[in-house]
Design an enzyme around this catalytic site. Structure first.
Site, short mmCIF file in Angstrom:
data_model
loop_
_atom_site.label_atom_id
_atom_site.label_comp_id
_atom_site.label_asym_id
_atom_site.label_seq_id
_atom_site.Cartn_x
_atom_site.Cartn_y
_atom_site.Cartn_z
N GLU A 15 -12.02 4.77 -33.05
CA GLU A 15 -10.75 5.20 -33.64
C GLU A 15 -10.91 5.74 -35.05
OE1 GLU A 15 -7.25 2.70 -32.54
OE2 GLU A 15 -8.79 1.38 -31.75
N SER A 188 -6.84 0.90 -28.81
CA SER A 188 -6.38 2.23 -28.40
C SER A 188 -6.71 2.60 -26.96
CB SER A 188 -6.93 3.30 -29.34
OG SER A 188 -5.91 3.82 -30.14
N SER A 322 3.62 8.77 -36.72
CA SER A 322 3.29 7.61 -35.88
C SER A 322 4.54 6.80 -35.55
CB SER A 322 2.27 6.70 -36.58
OG SER A 322 1.01 7.32 -36.67
#
EC number: 6.3.2.4
Length: 347
Positions: A15, A188, A322
């Site tokens: 990530e 993720s 986000s």
């Protein structure tokens, strides 16, 4: 006198690219008139560098290429330092740090490792501590604790070592397809598979074990995923609830950051009473897992209105677009106000 805030970004994690985007957003929204901002990046291969260049280079992932703007550095575990050490041309120098703001997603950043280092150093950390970070990263143990707190969790099978075929099928025979096969501590959605039949199970398990030494096999929850942003320690600020609409598959890494077939509805398309129940559940989960600072609590809402826990992201994506800042903007906090609130919780 201005306080020194150390922002950590990058990291040895798949990530890494998302961390750069999140860190850029955080760095460009900290009040530079109020705080001295220190940026420290961790390269993909694990080198720690104090960075003194333009933030745009972080976004472009060129920040580490100009070594005149980088010096080898570290967060010192020595409490008398209470900050960072740098190896400059003049030798080793130290800088006092008032708080560490880790903007590191996934392994080696969101799993309690950096948080533990900060706690050893005696430096306040913005966000969840080592215990909470480690627990929330561990899908199985987080579910056990949340279940004890009275929140429903998916039915699942846990494997702490690679099973034989016989053991695999025996332990999962009571689960109804489709199933999700997940590494226990990968962030993720890396290494996660959604399978619809028994013939796919072994390959999905092999994939999950490439990412972790422990895995979990969960039943699919009918309905859709919802999330709630939580900010605070003693007094909590709860954001609006959002909803993930999927046209197919599941919300994997590609969908999270491209949203080619997924759509985020903020606020969620639910009634006020249901939203309030989800917000209260998020706060209860946040408390049960000893969270502090900030986190995003992800849950499922079934067709019958049941709330089922999914996971907690202790360092959720923090880019301008986000989900976490979007949910808090829904209750009147802009990005700069979110960052200021997070810092003020620790110093």
């Amino acid at each position: 006198m201005k306080k020194n805030i150390l922002v950590l970004f990058g990291g040895c994690s798949p990530e890494y690219p998302i961390s750069l985007k999140s860190a850029y957003a955080v760095l460009t929204h900290i009040n530079a008139d109020k705080y001295n901002v220190l940026a420290m990046g961790i390269t993909k291969d694990g080198q720690w560098l104090r960075y003194n260049g333009d933030y745009e280079n972080i976004l472009a992932d060129t920040w580490h290429q100009n070594r005149r703007q980088c010096t080898p550095a570290f967060l010192s575990p020595d409490r008398s330092v209470h900050g960072i050490g740098e190896l400059t041309e003049k030798g080793l120098s130290f800088t006092y740090v008032d708080a560490v703001f880790p903007v590191l997603h996934g392994k080696n950043g969101e799993d309690g490792s950096v948080q533990g280092l900060a706690e050893m150093a005696g430096v306040p950390i913005i966000g969840c501590g080592a215990l909470s970070s480690a627990l929330c990263m561990d899908k199985y143990r987080a579910h056990q604790i949340v279940s004890l707190a009275g929140i429903q969790v998916p039915k699942a099978a846990f494997f702490d070592r690679k099973p034989t075929a016989e053991m695999l099928y025996e332990e999962t025979k009571s689960l109804s397809y489709p199933l999700f096969v997940k590494p226990l501590r990968a962030g993720s959605s890396f290494g996660i598979s959604k399978i619809t039949e028994k013939a796919q199970l072994a390959d999905a398990v092999d994939l999950a074990f490439r990412y972790d030494s422990e895995i979990i096999v969960e039943e699919n929850i009918e309905g859709f995923e919802v999330g709630c942003a939580v900010l605070g320690n003693d007094e909590l600020i709860l954001g609006r609830v959002d909803e993930i609409e999927l046209s197919h598959g599941f919300f994997d890494y590609k969908e999270k950051y491209t949203q080619r077939t997924a759509k985020i509805h903020m606020p969620a398309r639910i009634d006020a009473d249901t939203e309030e129940r989800i917000r209260k559940a998020a706060a209860k989960i946040y408390r049960a897992l000893d969270c502090s600072g900030f986190a995003r609590v992800d849950m499922f809402l079934t067709p019958s209105g049941e709330i089922v826990f999914n996971e907690v992201n202790t360092i959720p994506g923090c880019t301008d677009c986000s989900r976490y800042p979007s949910m808090l903007q829904g209750v009147g906090l802009d990005y700069a106000a979110i960052v200021e609130k997070l810092i003020s919780l620790e110093i």
